[in-house]
Design an enzyme around this catalytic site. Structure first.
Site, short mmCIF file in Angstrom:
data_model
loop_
_atom_site.label_atom_id
_atom_site.label_comp_id
_atom_site.label_asym_id
_atom_site.label_seq_id
_atom_site.Cartn_x
_atom_site.Cartn_y
_atom_site.Cartn_z
N ASP A 221 18.72 24.09 42.25
CA ASP A 221 17.44 23.42 42.04
C ASP A 221 17.76 21.97 41.78
O ASP A 221 18.70 21.65 41.05
CB ASP A 221 16.65 24.03 40.88
CG ASP A 221 15.20 23.59 40.94
OD1 ASP A 221 14.53 23.86 41.96
OD2 ASP A 221 14.73 22.93 39.99
N SER A 222 17.03 21.11 42.42
CA SER A 222 17.39 19.71 42.36
C SER A 222 16.16 18.85 42.44
O SER A 222 15.08 19.32 42.81
CB SER A 222 18.32 19.39 43.54
OG SER A 222 17.78 19.91 44.73
N PHE B 6 17.60 14.42 54.04
CA PHE B 6 16.25 14.99 53.93
C PHE B 6 15.59 14.45 52.67
O PHE B 6 16.18 13.66 51.93
CB PHE B 6 16.32 16.52 53.91
CG PHE B 6 16.96 17.10 52.67
CD1 PHE B 6 18.33 17.16 52.56
CD2 PHE B 6 16.19 17.56 51.61
CE1 PHE B 6 18.94 17.68 51.41
CE2 PHE B 6 16.78 18.08 50.45
CZ PHE B 6 18.16 18.13 50.36
N TYR C 250 14.04 12.64 49.76
CA TYR C 250 13.92 11.25 49.34
C TYR C 250 15.12 10.41 49.77
O TYR C 250 15.25 9.26 49.34
CB TYR C 250 13.77 11.19 47.81
CG TYR C 250 12.53 11.89 47.28
CD1 TYR C 250 11.33 11.20 47.14
CD2 TYR C 250 12.56 13.23 46.93
CE1 TYR C 250 10.19 11.84 46.67
CE2 TYR C 250 11.43 13.89 46.45
CZ TYR C 250 10.26 13.19 46.33
OH TYR C 250 9.12 13.81 45.85
N ASP C 251 16.00 10.96 50.62
CA ASP C 251 17.23 10.24 50.99
C ASP C 251 17.00 8.80 51.47
O ASP C 251 17.75 7.91 51.09
CB ASP C 251 18.01 11.02 52.07
CG ASP C 251 18.82 12.17 51.47
OD1 ASP C 251 18.89 12.26 50.23
OD2 ASP C 251 19.36 12.98 52.24
N LYS D 223 27.81 11.63 51.89
CA LYS D 223 26.80 12.13 50.95
C LYS D 223 27.38 13.25 50.09
O LYS D 223 27.18 13.28 48.88
CB LYS D 223 25.53 12.60 51.69
CG LYS D 223 24.45 13.04 50.70
CD LYS D 223 23.15 13.48 51.32
CE LYS D 223 22.28 14.12 50.24
NZ LYS D 223 21.09 14.78 50.76
P1 IMP Z 1 13.97 22.30 45.24
O1 IMP Z 1 15.34 22.14 44.63
O2 IMP Z 1 13.99 23.13 46.47
O3 IMP Z 1 12.96 22.68 44.24
O4 IMP Z 1 13.50 20.91 45.81
C1 IMP Z 1 13.95 19.73 45.34
C2 IMP Z 1 13.29 18.56 46.03
O5 IMP Z 1 13.97 17.41 45.56
C3 IMP Z 1 13.45 18.57 47.55
O6 IMP Z 1 12.34 19.06 48.21
C4 IMP Z 1 13.62 17.09 47.85
O7 IMP Z 1 12.37 16.49 47.98
C5 IMP Z 1 14.29 16.56 46.61
N1 IMP Z 1 15.76 16.56 46.79
C6 IMP Z 1 16.68 17.39 46.24
N2 IMP Z 1 17.92 17.09 46.67
C7 IMP Z 1 17.77 16.06 47.52
C8 IMP Z 1 18.70 15.32 48.30
O8 IMP Z 1 19.91 15.54 48.35
N3 IMP Z 1 18.15 14.32 49.02
C9 IMP Z 1 16.83 14.04 49.03
N4 IMP Z 1 15.93 14.70 48.36
C10 IMP Z 1 16.39 15.72 47.60
#
Ligand code: IMP
Length: 202
Positions: free
Chosen positions: A69-70, A150, A152-153, A173
């Site tokens: 989760d990120s 992908f 917000y990159d 990356k």
């Molecule tokens: P989840 O972890 O699937 O809940 O989504 C995390 C959201 O954070 C993603 O849909 C992206 O919008 C953003 N995100 C997470 N990691 C990255 C990354 O490496 N690059 C760009 N956006 C990210």
């Protein structure tokens, strides 16, 4: 040994599989196993949400499951969108819509510090768990740059590279990203865990 990567985001799958590839384990997606469940991210932290996803997929597949989760935490937005990064601006927006909204919210902001955060959780069918976290500090760019990656990159700028995440190669990356860091820590922990308790997972 087979692990399910608890994500259906193909870009995340590729990034995760690349790092886990060194471990000599087979990785499959929920889709490969015919599992189509949407886990509700009801946690208030990345770690909680990662564990919710890992446990749900582990239970459905009866295999060890690894979830991430990120999100993007922006200082001027009090840490937002944070755990709401994927849902920022509501259902109707795509990745581009979300980062344009973010740029709009940052208009006139002189403090542009931000970081990406990533939590990894692994759940085993016997109830054991492993976790790891990673973070990458940068700033919010003034305009989108780059086509790679992908989310917000294109608007996440790394001063030391003078590039956004969107302008980095996949390898660059992986070296600096929150997910790369978290996964490398996770791989180390998993290696130690498997050496100590080889019978746990199979
Ligand atoms: P989840 O972890 O699937 O809940 O989504 C995390 C959201 O954070 C993603 O849909 C992206 O919008 C953003 N995100 C997470 N990691 C990255 C990354 O490496 N690059 C760009 N956006 C990210």
């Amino acid at each position: 040994m087979k692990f399910v990567l608890a994500t259906n985001n193909p870009k995340k799958l590729t990034e995760m599989a690349a790092i886990l590839g060194g471990l000599n384990v087979e990785v499959v997606s929920p889709k490969d196993l015919g599992i189509h469940i949407e886990v509700e991210e009801t946690g208030t932290t990345f770690a909680e949400n990662a564990m919710l996803k890992a446990k749900a997929i582990c239970e459905a597949a009866n295999l060890p499951a690894i979830a991430d989760d990120s999100g993007l935490c922006v200082d001027a937005l009090n840490g937002g969108p944070g755990v709401y990064s994927a849902r920022y601006g509501g259902e109707g927006l795509d990745d581009k819509g979300r980062y344009l909204l973010l740029l709009n919210s940052m208009r006139g902001q002189t403090t542009r510090a931000a970081h990406f955060a990533c939590a990894i959780a692994c759940a085993f069918p016997d109830g054991k768990t492993l976790t790891a976290e990673g973070r990458c500090d940068g700033t919010i760019a003034f305009a989108p740059m780059g086509e790679g990656g992908f989310g917000y990159d294109p608007v996440f700028f790394l001063p030391e590279y003078r590039k956004t995440f969107g302008q980095l190669t996949a390898e660059e990356k992986e070296t600096v990203s929150h997910r790369g860091r978290a996964l490398r820590e996770f791989v180390q922990k998993l290696e130690t865990f498997l050496k100590q308790e080889p019978s746990n997972t199979i």
